[in-house]
Design a protein around this motif. Structure first.
Motif, PDB file in Angstrom:
ATOM      1  N   LEU A  32     -41.178 -18.808 -37.783  1.00  0.00           N
ATOM      2  CA  LEU A  32     -41.018 -17.917 -39.307  1.00  0.00           C
ATOM      3  C   LEU A  32     -42.146 -16.658 -39.338  1.00  0.00           C
ATOM      4  CD1 LEU A  32     -40.612 -20.845 -41.417  1.00  0.00           C
ATOM      5  CD2 LEU A  32     -39.129 -18.473 -41.631  1.00  0.00           C
ATOM      6  N   GLN A  33     -43.231 -16.516 -38.196  1.00  0.00           N
ATOM      7  CA  GLN A  33     -43.759 -15.634 -38.728  1.00  0.00           C
ATOM      8  C   GLN A  33     -43.573 -14.664 -37.174  1.00  0.00           C
ATOM      9  OE1 GLN A  33     -47.265 -18.290 -37.100  1.00  0.00           O
ATOM     10  NE2 GLN A  33     -47.947 -17.691 -39.726  1.00  0.00           N
ATOM     11  N   THR A  34     -42.895 -15.665 -36.402  1.00  0.00           N
ATOM     12  CA  THR A  34     -42.482 -14.224 -35.332  1.00  0.00           C
ATOM     13  C   THR A  34     -41.432 -13.454 -35.917  1.00  0.00           C
ATOM     14  OG1 THR A  34     -42.897 -15.409 -33.458  1.00  0.00           O
ATOM     15  CG2 THR A  34     -41.062 -13.391 -33.082  1.00  0.00           C
ATOM     16  N   LEU A  35     -40.366 -13.711 -36.909  1.00  0.00           N
ATOM     17  CA  LEU A  35     -39.526 -12.940 -36.854  1.00  0.00           C
ATOM     18  C   LEU A  35     -39.871 -12.107 -38.137  1.00  0.00           C
ATOM     19  CD1 LEU A  35     -36.530 -16.504 -36.962  1.00  0.00           C
ATOM     20  CD2 LEU A  35     -36.925 -14.134 -35.650  1.00  0.00           C
ATOM     21  N   SER A  36     -40.619 -12.678 -38.580  1.00  0.00           N
ATOM     22  CA  SER A  36     -41.829 -11.829 -39.960  1.00  0.00           C
ATOM     23  C   SER A  36     -41.852 -10.298 -39.881  1.00  0.00           C
ATOM     24  CB  SER A  36     -42.863 -12.176 -41.239  1.00  0.00           C
ATOM     25  OG  SER A  36     -43.993 -12.104 -39.751  1.00  0.00           O
ATOM     26  N   TYR A  37     -42.081 -10.517 -38.658  1.00  0.00           N
ATOM     27  CA  TYR A  37     -42.630  -9.071 -37.766  1.00  0.00           C
ATOM     28  C   TYR A  37     -40.607  -8.183 -37.396  1.00  0.00           C
ATOM     29  CZ  TYR A  37     -46.881 -10.115 -37.273  1.00  0.00           C
ATOM     30  OH  TYR A  37     -48.025 -10.759 -37.306  1.00  0.00           O
ATOM     31  N   ILE A  38     -40.132  -8.714 -37.951  1.00  0.00           N
ATOM     32  CA  ILE A  38     -38.633  -7.919 -37.350  1.00  0.00           C
ATOM     33  C   ILE A  38     -38.329  -7.249 -38.594  1.00  0.00           C
ATOM     34  CG2 ILE A  38     -36.529  -7.750 -36.846  1.00  0.00           C
ATOM     35  CD1 ILE A  38     -37.661 -10.424 -34.619  1.00  0.00           C
ATOM     36  N   PRO A  39     -38.221  -6.543 -38.949  1.00  0.00           N
ATOM     37  CA  PRO A  39     -37.886  -5.230 -40.268  1.00  0.00           C
ATOM     38  C   PRO A  39     -36.135  -5.729 -40.208  1.00  0.00           C
ATOM     39  CG  PRO A  39     -38.145  -3.252 -38.371  1.00  0.00           C
ATOM     40  CD  PRO A  39     -38.598  -4.569 -38.052  1.00  0.00           C
ATOM     41  N   THR A  40     -35.967  -5.633 -41.237  1.00  0.00           N
ATOM     42  CA  THR A  40     -34.823  -6.576 -41.812  1.00  0.00           C
ATOM     43  C   THR A  40     -33.405  -4.822 -42.064  1.00  0.00           C
ATOM     44  OG1 THR A  40     -35.355  -6.792 -44.147  1.00  0.00           O
ATOM     45  CG2 THR A  40     -35.559  -8.658 -42.428  1.00  0.00           C
ATOM     46  N   GLU A  41     -34.542  -4.323 -42.705  1.00  0.00           N
ATOM     47  CA  GLU A  41     -33.685  -2.715 -42.904  1.00  0.00           C
ATOM     48  C   GLU A  41     -34.396  -1.738 -42.816  1.00  0.00           C
ATOM     49  OE1 GLU A  41     -32.589  -2.865 -47.553  1.00  0.00           O
ATOM     50  OE2 GLU A  41     -32.106  -4.818 -47.302  1.00  0.00           O
ATOM     51  N   PRO A  42     -34.591  -1.998 -41.470  1.00  0.00           N
ATOM     52  CA  PRO A  42     -35.439  -0.573 -40.436  1.00  0.00           C
ATOM     53  C   PRO A  42     -34.432   0.983 -41.244  1.00  0.00           C
ATOM     54  CG  PRO A  42     -34.076  -1.619 -38.707  1.00  0.00           C
ATOM     55  CD  PRO A  42     -33.748  -2.611 -39.973  1.00  0.00           C
ATOM     56  N   ILE A  50     -37.995  -3.903 -21.262  1.00  0.00           N
ATOM     57  CA  ILE A  50     -37.983  -4.885 -22.150  1.00  0.00           C
ATOM     58  C   ILE A  50     -36.872  -5.040 -23.273  1.00  0.00           C
ATOM     59  CG2 ILE A  50     -38.709  -7.223 -23.134  1.00  0.00           C
ATOM     60  CD1 ILE A  50     -41.303  -6.056 -22.960  1.00  0.00           C
ATOM     61  N   ASN A  51     -35.588  -4.444 -22.346  1.00  0.00           N
ATOM     62  CA  ASN A  51     -34.276  -4.186 -22.420  1.00  0.00           C
ATOM     63  C   ASN A  51     -33.878  -5.088 -23.407  1.00  0.00           C
ATOM     64  OD1 ASN A  51     -34.223  -1.410 -21.780  1.00  0.00           O
ATOM     65  ND2 ASN A  51     -34.291  -1.422 -19.302  1.00  0.00           N
ATOM     66  N   ASN A  52     -33.536  -6.253 -22.380  1.00  0.00           N
ATOM     67  CA  ASN A  52     -32.999  -7.378 -22.846  1.00  0.00           C
ATOM     68  C   ASN A  52     -33.681  -7.345 -24.335  1.00  0.00           C
ATOM     69  OD1 ASN A  52     -35.236  -8.299 -22.347  1.00  0.00           O
ATOM     70  ND2 ASN A  52     -34.570 -10.496 -21.168  1.00  0.00           N
ATOM     71  N   VAL A  53     -34.702  -7.442 -24.672  1.00  0.00           N
ATOM     72  CA  VAL A  53     -34.768  -7.650 -26.397  1.00  0.00           C
ATOM     73  C   VAL A  53     -34.360  -6.383 -27.096  1.00  0.00           C
ATOM     74  CG1 VAL A  53     -37.077  -7.854 -27.824  1.00  0.00           C
ATOM     75  CG2 VAL A  53     -37.565  -9.011 -25.228  1.00  0.00           C
ATOM     76  N   LYS A  54     -34.677  -5.324 -26.602  1.00  0.00           N
ATOM     77  CA  LYS A  54     -33.447  -3.937 -27.285  1.00  0.00           C
ATOM     78  C   LYS A  54     -32.546  -4.163 -27.407  1.00  0.00           C
ATOM     79  CE  LYS A  54     -33.064   0.494 -25.603  1.00  0.00           C
ATOM     80  NZ  LYS A  54     -32.380   1.456 -25.469  1.00  0.00           N
ATOM     81  N   SER A  55     -32.274  -4.795 -26.857  1.00  0.00           N
ATOM     82  CA  SER A  55     -30.376  -4.978 -26.518  1.00  0.00           C
ATOM     83  C   SER A  55     -29.987  -5.621 -28.070  1.00  0.00           C
ATOM     84  CB  SER A  55     -29.759  -4.750 -25.511  1.00  0.00           C
ATOM     85  OG  SER A  55     -29.998  -6.125 -25.250  1.00  0.00           O
ATOM     86  N   CYS A  56     -30.736  -7.602 -27.429  1.00  0.00           N
ATOM     87  CA  CYS A  56     -30.958  -8.044 -28.866  1.00  0.00           C
ATOM     88  C   CYS A  56     -31.643  -8.309 -30.251  1.00  0.00           C
ATOM     89  CB  CYS A  56     -31.280  -9.041 -28.742  1.00  0.00           C
ATOM     90  SG  CYS A  56     -31.594 -10.723 -29.499  1.00  0.00           S
ATOM     91  N   LEU A  57     -32.324  -6.814 -30.464  1.00  0.00           N
ATOM     92  CA  LEU A  57     -32.880  -6.499 -31.352  1.00  0.00           C
ATOM     93  C   LEU A  57     -31.933  -5.582 -32.433  1.00  0.00           C
ATOM     94  CD1 LEU A  57     -35.322  -6.687 -33.429  1.00  0.00           C
ATOM     95  CD2 LEU A  57     -36.648  -4.570 -32.322  1.00  0.00           C
ATOM     96  N   HIS A  58     -31.232  -3.981 -31.416  1.00  0.00           N
ATOM     97  CA  HIS A  58     -30.481  -3.966 -31.763  1.00  0.00           C
ATOM     98  C   HIS A  58     -28.970  -4.208 -32.651  1.00  0.00           C
ATOM     99  CE1 HIS A  58     -28.157   0.140 -32.600  1.00  0.00           C
ATOM    100  NE2 HIS A  58     -27.248  -0.125 -31.817  1.00  0.00           N
TER     101      HIS A  58
END
Length: 154
Positions: free
Chosen positions: A46-56, A73-81
């Protein structure tokens, strides 16, 4: 006629609870440690996910994805996208369902919800594997959801 219920007085004892069933038992030390471990893991996610903007906005999306790409870190980039695209699709699907008064008649919201679940889970694993990606998200984080922060505190 006697009243159906008699009032409790200071002198009358409280009724005793029924005996515990054989299946009810105290947690063993190992079980308690496992429960604590699962709860700690959940709070960490939950703390980790709280850093991800939901409506950037477009600028913050670009700065985060560029920083992730610069760090290799392109795999994180594509997953976040993918997560942001799925969240947007889910939001639009729900808005359309509410505006059309089509409650529960559309399974696409459920399918997108499953994809969101899987993508979020994958992202948590990737962020744990690549702590620099979490550092990038923390650096670019402008605000964290208050309801998540309240949950993490308790």
């Amino acid at each position: 006629l006697k009243p159906f219920l008699t009032p409790l007085t200071a002198a009358s004892p409280l009724p005793t609870p029924p005996p515990a069933s054989p299946s009810m038992h105290k947690l063993t030390s190992l079980e308690a440690q496992r429960v604590t471990s699962v709860l700690d893991n959940t709070l960490e996610k939950l703390q980790t996910l709280s850093y991800i903007p939901t409506e950037p906005d477009a600028d913050s999306m670009d700065s985060i994805t560029n920083a992730l790409a610069d760090s290799g870190i392109n795999n994180v980039k594509s997953c976040l996208h993918s997560l942001w695209q799925l969240e947007d699709s889910y939001r639009r699907t729900k808005e359309n369902a509410f505006s059309n008064s089509n409650f529960g008649g559309n399974d696409s919201g459920f399918e997108i919800g499953e994809q969101l679940y899987n993508t979020t889970r994958t992202l948590c694993r990737l962020l744990r594997k690549h702590p620099i990606a979490l550092d990038i998200l923390m650096e670019h984080s402008t605000s964290r959801p208050q309801n998540v922060m309240n949950t993490c505190q308790y």
